[in-house]
Motif scaffolding. Sequence first.
Motif, PDB file in Angstrom:
ATOM      1  N   ILE A   1       2.186   7.153  -2.843  1.00 13.12           N
ATOM      2  CA  ILE A   1       3.072   8.197  -2.312  1.00 13.12           C
ATOM      3  C   ILE A   1       2.412   9.550  -2.540  1.00 13.12           C
ATOM      4  O   ILE A   1       2.209   9.969  -3.683  1.00 13.12           O
ATOM      5  CB  ILE A   1       4.446   8.170  -3.012  1.00 13.12           C
ATOM      6  CG1 ILE A   1       5.094   6.788  -2.880  1.00 13.12           C
ATOM      7  CG2 ILE A   1       5.360   9.257  -2.443  1.00 13.12           C
ATOM      8  CD1 ILE A   1       6.352   6.619  -3.730  1.00 13.12           C
ATOM      9  N   PHE A   2       2.052  10.237  -1.469  1.00 14.34           N
ATOM     10  CA  PHE A   2       1.494  11.580  -1.561  1.00 14.34           C
ATOM     11  C   PHE A   2       2.536  12.633  -1.193  1.00 14.34           C
ATOM     12  O   PHE A   2       2.588  13.699  -1.775  1.00 14.34           O
ATOM     13  CB  PHE A   2       0.273  11.730  -0.646  1.00 14.34           C
ATOM     14  CG  PHE A   2      -1.037  11.555  -1.365  1.00 14.34           C
ATOM     15  CD1 PHE A   2      -1.477  12.501  -2.268  1.00 14.34           C
ATOM     16  CD2 PHE A   2      -1.823  10.449  -1.139  1.00 14.34           C
ATOM     17  CE1 PHE A   2      -2.685  12.368  -2.933  1.00 14.34           C
ATOM     18  CE2 PHE A   2      -3.038  10.288  -1.789  1.00 14.34           C
ATOM     19  CZ  PHE A   2      -3.468  11.254  -2.687  1.00 14.34           C
ATOM     20  N   LYS A   3       3.370  12.316  -0.216  1.00 13.73           N
ATOM     21  CA  LYS A   3       4.385  13.258   0.248  1.00 13.73           C
ATOM     22  C   LYS A   3       5.766  12.682  -0.037  1.00 13.73           C
ATOM     23  O   LYS A   3       5.937  11.479  -0.219  1.00 13.73           O
ATOM     24  CB  LYS A   3       4.220  13.526   1.743  1.00 13.73           C
ATOM     25  CG  LYS A   3       2.865  14.146   2.108  1.00 13.73           C
ATOM     26  CD  LYS A   3       2.738  14.335   3.610  1.00 13.73           C
ATOM     27  CE  LYS A   3       1.392  14.938   3.978  1.00 13.73           C
ATOM     28  NZ  LYS A   3       1.234  15.101   5.443  1.00 13.73           N
ATOM     29  N   GLY A   4       6.760  13.569  -0.041  1.00 15.56           N
ATOM     30  CA  GLY A   4       8.118  13.130  -0.303  1.00 15.56           C
ATOM     31  C   GLY A   4       8.622  12.167   0.762  1.00 15.56           C
ATOM     32  O   GLY A   4       8.338  12.336   1.950  1.00 15.56           O
ATOM     33  N   LEU A   5       9.353  11.150   0.329  1.00 14.04           N
ATOM     34  CA  LEU A   5       9.937  10.179   1.256  1.00 14.04           C
ATOM     35  C   LEU A   5      11.394  10.554   1.523  1.00 14.04           C
ATOM     36  O   LEU A   5      12.175  10.726   0.599  1.00 14.04           O
ATOM     37  CB  LEU A   5       9.862   8.765   0.663  1.00 14.04           C
ATOM     38  CG  LEU A   5       8.460   8.213   0.404  1.00 14.04           C
ATOM     39  CD1 LEU A   5       8.546   6.851  -0.285  1.00 14.04           C
ATOM     40  CD2 LEU A   5       7.684   8.099   1.699  1.00 14.04           C
TER      41      LEU A   5
END
Length: 365
Positions: A68-72
């Motif tokens: 996970i690199f960006k917000g989900l």
Amino acid sequence: MQLKQIINALENWAPKSDAEDFDNVGLLVGDPSAEVNKALVTLDVTDDVMEEAIDEKADLIITFHPLIFKGLKRLSGNSRVERLVVKAIQNNIAIYAIHTNLDAQLDGVNGRICSQLGLKNNQILMPKNHNLHKLVFYVPHKDAKKVKDAIFATGAGTIGNYAECSFSLKGEGTFMPVGSANPTLGEMYVRHTEPETKVEILVQSHQIGVALKAMRDAHPYEEVAYDLIALKNPDQTKGMGQIGELENPMNEDDFLKLVKTNLPTDCIRHSNLSGKKIKKVAVLGGSGAFGIAAAKAAGADAFVTADMKYHDFFLADEDILLCDIGHYESEQFTKNHITSYITEKFPNFAILISGINTNPINYYI
């Protein structure tokens, strides 16, 4: 054991505060208080790696590249990341990422590349800034050693290859206990003069909390007088990339053969050969074109990294041999490195190296 025991060990090695701002390291999925019995170590979390973890009954995946690199915003399973997060939760598999914080350590990813190439006298190529603080406190002479020992036990006071570094100066401190004070020394409402030692110790950002607690717990005073001063000095023990020296100078062709053999890769993209001997070598695992200027400034004869663009190779300008060995190839030993560290810390814990090659790039040779 509990997952947080593994986490604490990893973060003692590579503190999360050492990660780059864009990164997303640490526990991505799972409960730190959960019990774990087996871990699988990988460079990337893919569908095949997730199936491997399920088949091996692993309840923890330690990955180099964060899933996970960006917000989900949702977990509907419509993307690769969502799908893998859902599957991890369904199978009670925790996911922990250790990425640029491991890159930043002397004995991290780049240290392993240096070892593979046989480089000596390794140093950080681009030292980390804004990571050092000076802790200054005042303590009665007789208690100075006890307080320093407590702070040193947290790892503070390390400068390069030297541990337990401090500076002390003797003087006098004054104070007057008032109000609800419960003084160790002196009398209420009477100014007291005490022979004290002024102590200065270097503290890294991630050590501040534990160092201050250790100081307060060991200090005899109810209220401790101290200063915490942010320093502009670069931290020579942490940062991006490393630079070292080959035992003997090599011509460029022999050096390229060394790189191809010791950092196994199907191809090396490199800048023009200039006929220079290669002695001083800079390395930076992963996407490292941003380190070209630093490598040249440090006097490197060659720079080994990955993901360089067409125009990056012009920056060599016959001053340095630029070598792009591939992103996966530059980090391929990281799985073994993490596994060795965990095994050393927890000899009886089951930990497996993923057998999946997660390199998404293929070569037609």
